[in-house]
Scaffold this active site. Structure first.
Site, mmCIF file in Angstrom:
data_model
loop_
_atom_site.group_PDB
_atom_site.id
_atom_site.type_symbol
_atom_site.label_atom_id
_atom_site.label_comp_id
_atom_site.label_asym_id
_atom_site.label_seq_id
_atom_site.Cartn_x
_atom_site.Cartn_y
_atom_site.Cartn_z
ATOM 1 N N HIS A 1 -9.142 -9.483 1.265
ATOM 2 C CA HIS A 1 -7.070 -9.329 2.235
ATOM 3 C C HIS A 1 -7.301 -8.673 3.221
ATOM 4 O O HIS A 1 -7.435 -7.608 3.672
ATOM 5 C CB HIS A 1 -6.516 -8.622 0.808
ATOM 6 C CG HIS A 1 -5.427 -8.083 0.569
ATOM 7 N ND1 HIS A 1 -4.153 -8.499 -0.072
ATOM 8 C CD2 HIS A 1 -4.659 -7.918 2.177
ATOM 9 C CE1 HIS A 1 -2.809 -8.313 0.561
ATOM 10 N NE2 HIS A 1 -2.793 -7.952 1.981
ATOM 11 N N GLY B 1 1.216 -0.098 6.440
ATOM 12 C CA GLY B 1 0.054 -0.159 6.656
ATOM 13 C C GLY B 1 -0.888 0.910 7.171
ATOM 14 O O GLY B 1 -0.372 1.375 7.679
ATOM 15 N N HIS C 1 -3.763 -5.849 -4.097
ATOM 16 C CA HIS C 1 -3.384 -4.823 -3.577
ATOM 17 C C HIS C 1 -2.837 -3.871 -4.698
ATOM 18 O O HIS C 1 -1.223 -3.437 -4.651
ATOM 19 C CB HIS C 1 -2.705 -4.141 -2.493
ATOM 20 C CG HIS C 1 -1.137 -5.707 -1.902
ATOM 21 N ND1 HIS C 1 -0.657 -5.392 -3.210
ATOM 22 C CD2 HIS C 1 -1.208 -5.365 -1.104
ATOM 23 C CE1 HIS C 1 0.516 -6.002 -2.134
ATOM 24 N NE2 HIS C 1 0.077 -6.053 -1.155
ATOM 25 N N HIS D 1 -1.493 -1.146 13.320
ATOM 26 C CA HIS D 1 -0.599 -1.505 13.759
ATOM 27 C C HIS D 1 -0.839 0.018 14.520
ATOM 28 O O HIS D 1 -1.832 0.733 14.991
ATOM 29 C CB HIS D 1 0.797 -0.468 12.793
ATOM 30 C CG HIS D 1 1.053 -1.555 12.220
ATOM 31 N ND1 HIS D 1 1.949 -2.798 11.871
ATOM 32 C CD2 HIS D 1 0.554 -0.990 10.780
ATOM 33 C CE1 HIS D 1 1.854 -3.142 10.660
ATOM 34 N NE2 HIS D 1 1.458 -1.823 9.736
ATOM 35 N N HIS E 1 1.562 -11.136 -3.458
ATOM 36 C CA HIS E 1 2.393 -9.644 -3.129
ATOM 37 C C HIS E 1 3.059 -10.067 -4.453
ATOM 38 O O HIS E 1 4.111 -10.497 -4.198
ATOM 39 C CB HIS E 1 2.117 -10.102 -1.569
ATOM 40 C CG HIS E 1 2.840 -9.139 -1.138
ATOM 41 N ND1 HIS E 1 2.551 -8.225 -0.362
ATOM 42 C CD2 HIS E 1 4.548 -8.382 -1.138
ATOM 43 C CE1 HIS E 1 3.569 -7.004 -0.381
ATOM 44 N NE2 HIS E 1 4.394 -7.874 -1.063
ATOM 45 N N ASP F 1 -6.429 -4.962 1.748
ATOM 46 C CA ASP F 1 -5.261 -4.348 3.333
ATOM 47 C C ASP F 1 -5.568 -4.215 4.516
ATOM 48 O O ASP F 1 -4.244 -3.480 4.582
ATOM 49 C CB ASP F 1 -4.506 -4.132 1.709
ATOM 50 C CG ASP F 1 -3.009 -4.969 2.462
ATOM 51 O OD1 ASP F 1 -2.952 -5.664 3.105
ATOM 52 O OD2 ASP F 1 -1.915 -3.616 1.642
ATOM 53 N N ASN G 1 0.339 -14.072 7.498
ATOM 54 C CA ASN G 1 1.605 -13.505 7.774
ATOM 55 C C ASN G 1 2.061 -13.335 9.778
ATOM 56 O O ASN G 1 1.836 -11.665 9.789
ATOM 57 C CB ASN G 1 2.832 -12.421 7.373
ATOM 58 C CG ASN G 1 1.643 -11.304 6.842
ATOM 59 O OD1 ASN G 1 0.567 -11.593 7.214
ATOM 60 N ND2 ASN G 1 1.937 -10.235 6.553
ATOM 61 N N ASN H 1 2.185 -0.677 2.081
ATOM 62 C CA ASN H 1 2.546 -1.081 0.567
ATOM 63 C C ASN H 1 1.730 -1.936 0.291
ATOM 64 O O ASN H 1 0.940 -2.901 1.076
ATOM 65 C CB ASN H 1 4.178 -2.324 1.524
ATOM 66 C CG ASN H 1 4.960 -2.699 0.632
ATOM 67 O OD1 ASN H 1 5.292 -1.969 -0.769
ATOM 68 N ND2 ASN H 1 5.056 -3.907 0.815
#
Length: 426
Positions: free
Chosen positions: A59, A321, A230, A307, A177, A303, A93, A276
């Protein structure tokens, strides 16, 4: 390249091995000693260190294509190599969403040159818009490793049912998810001590639990393999206990931040505490730890969600995140093996062997047996170091663990029989 790793403590639960010995590699494959005798080989002395099968992270988000200012497959792969991760599974995504054969093939063609193995997931619905299924069969044929709507759930249960039927036909796994978006109601962190302290909207456990329950029962009904991403709540652990007692084909992962930190550890309005699912209560953390130790929870994944610094500078208004590839192994070793007395063999099951089983790659990865691909990590259990985001290979520096003093570190990573990370040569 031929390679001999000497004198290391080999830990390979796939063969029930935990002993000092040597590992031999020829042309990217693990071999027996007699197959490499008399040939030139690079020798690595691993005395005092562990030798594990390379870690497999089910992930990650490499933001490629479309969001490469956050991360790209080159920087993400470099971060993976530094963390001992030899296989990464990228979520779909991106921009555009990985929902077409063209986008999928573009990523996989560029990934061929990376130092680690990159597997790509396909979205379940076109554009992740919850309206139309992708061509499941075509995406499998083009090389998708699994299917996920990560970042959200397929909220339409009828559409999800149709997707599960097609995924079951494909033989691949659905990675869910679990988030009932209608219950989020603007929440930014867990509903609990921190949301009350900072007077912000909280995210309750049922946001995850109700979709985890839905997906478990729906996947079982359609005969699809299911993997829960997650997981963060005590309720999900209990659901996994139930699913396994019923013999259902479902697995689950936990991220290091969810078994290391609780919402009680949120000490300021810092965007690096926002992810999240959110950091949950101490009771949830305890349940996750016990689930990992007992084997109810199958895998540890990161995960990894990079950013930019600017994006993460807005406190709890920042995007969800954190990054995790370069800290995952050390956090697991410190907080599960050293603190919770988990056998190091179980750490390897959670990070190497079981993820390979989820992907049905356990005959070639997640193992050090003869004939397997030579994906190997050498881990120094005595190495003391301080997390320093300035030294991260990831573009993302967004982690709550910056400055943490840890013991145990990946010092050498080998993928396809080639050394792709050597701490002494950085």
């Amino acid at each position: 390249m031929n390679l001999i790793i000497k004198n290391g403590t080999i830990v390979d639960p796939s063969q029930n091995i935990h002993e000092v010995g040597n590992v031999y590699v020829k042309d990217g494959i693990i071999v027996n000693e007699d197959e490499i005798k008399g040939e030139d080989a690079q020798v690595i002395d691993a005395a005092g260190k562990y030798v594990f099968p390379g870690f497999i992270d089910l992930h990650v988000h490499f933001r490629d294509p479309g969001l490469t200012y956050k991360e790209d497959i080159v920087t993400g792969a470099a971060a993976a190599a530094a963390g001992g991760v030899t296989t990464v599974c990228c979520m779909p995504n991106t921009k555009p969403v990985v929902d077409s054969v063209e986008t999928l093939k573009d990523i996989l063609s560029r990934a061929a040159a990376l130092p680690v193995r990159l597997e790509q997931l396909s979205a379940i619905t076109v554009g992740e818009n919850n309206e139309e299924l992708v061509d499941i069969a075509a995406m499998k044929e083009a090389g998708a490793i699994a299917f996920s709507e990560d970042g959200k759930s397929v909220m339409d249960p009828v559409l999800f049912e149709k997707g599960l039927k097609e995924i079951a036909k494909s033989g691949l796994v659905c990675m869910s998810h679990c988030e009932e978006k209608n219950l989020v109601q603007g929440g930014v962190i867990n509903f609990g001590v921190a949301s009350k302290k900072y007077n912000v909207k909280g995210i309750k456990n049922d946001v995850e639990d109700v979709i985890a329950a839905r997906d478990i029962f729906m996947a079982a009904e359609e005969g699809a393999r299911l993997h829960l991403c997650h997981c963060s709540t005590r309720g999900t652990v209990e659901l996994m206990k139930m699913a396994k007692s019923m013999g259902l084909n479902v697995t689950a992962e936990v991220c290091p931040h969810h078994f290391v930190l609780s919402d009680s550890d949120i000490t300021s309005v810092d965007g690096n505490f926002k992810m999240n699912p959110p950091l949950r209560s101490k009771e949830d953390v305890k349940a996750l730890v016990e689930g990992l130790k007992s084997g109810i929870m199958d895998c540890i994944s990161t995960d990894h969600a990079p950013h930019s610094a600017e994006e993460k500078s807005h406190g709890f208004d920042s995007p969800f995140g954190i990054v995790g590839l370069e800290t995952s192994a050390a956090l697991t070793y410190n907080y599960l093996v050293l603190k919770e007395n988990m056998p190091v063999d179980q750490m390897v099951r959670l990070m190497s062997c079981n993820p390979a089983k989820v992907l049905e790659l356990d005959e070639e990865r997640g193992t050090l047996k003869s004939g397997a691909k030579a994906d190997i990590v050498i881990f120094d259990p005595e190495k003391k170091w301080t997390v320093d985001t300035d030294k991260f290979r990831s573009k993302g520096k967004n982690t709550p663990f910056n400055g943490y003093e840890l013991k145990g570190k990946c010092v050498t990573t080998i993928c396809r029989g080639e050394v792709v990370y050597d701490e002494n040569q950085q």
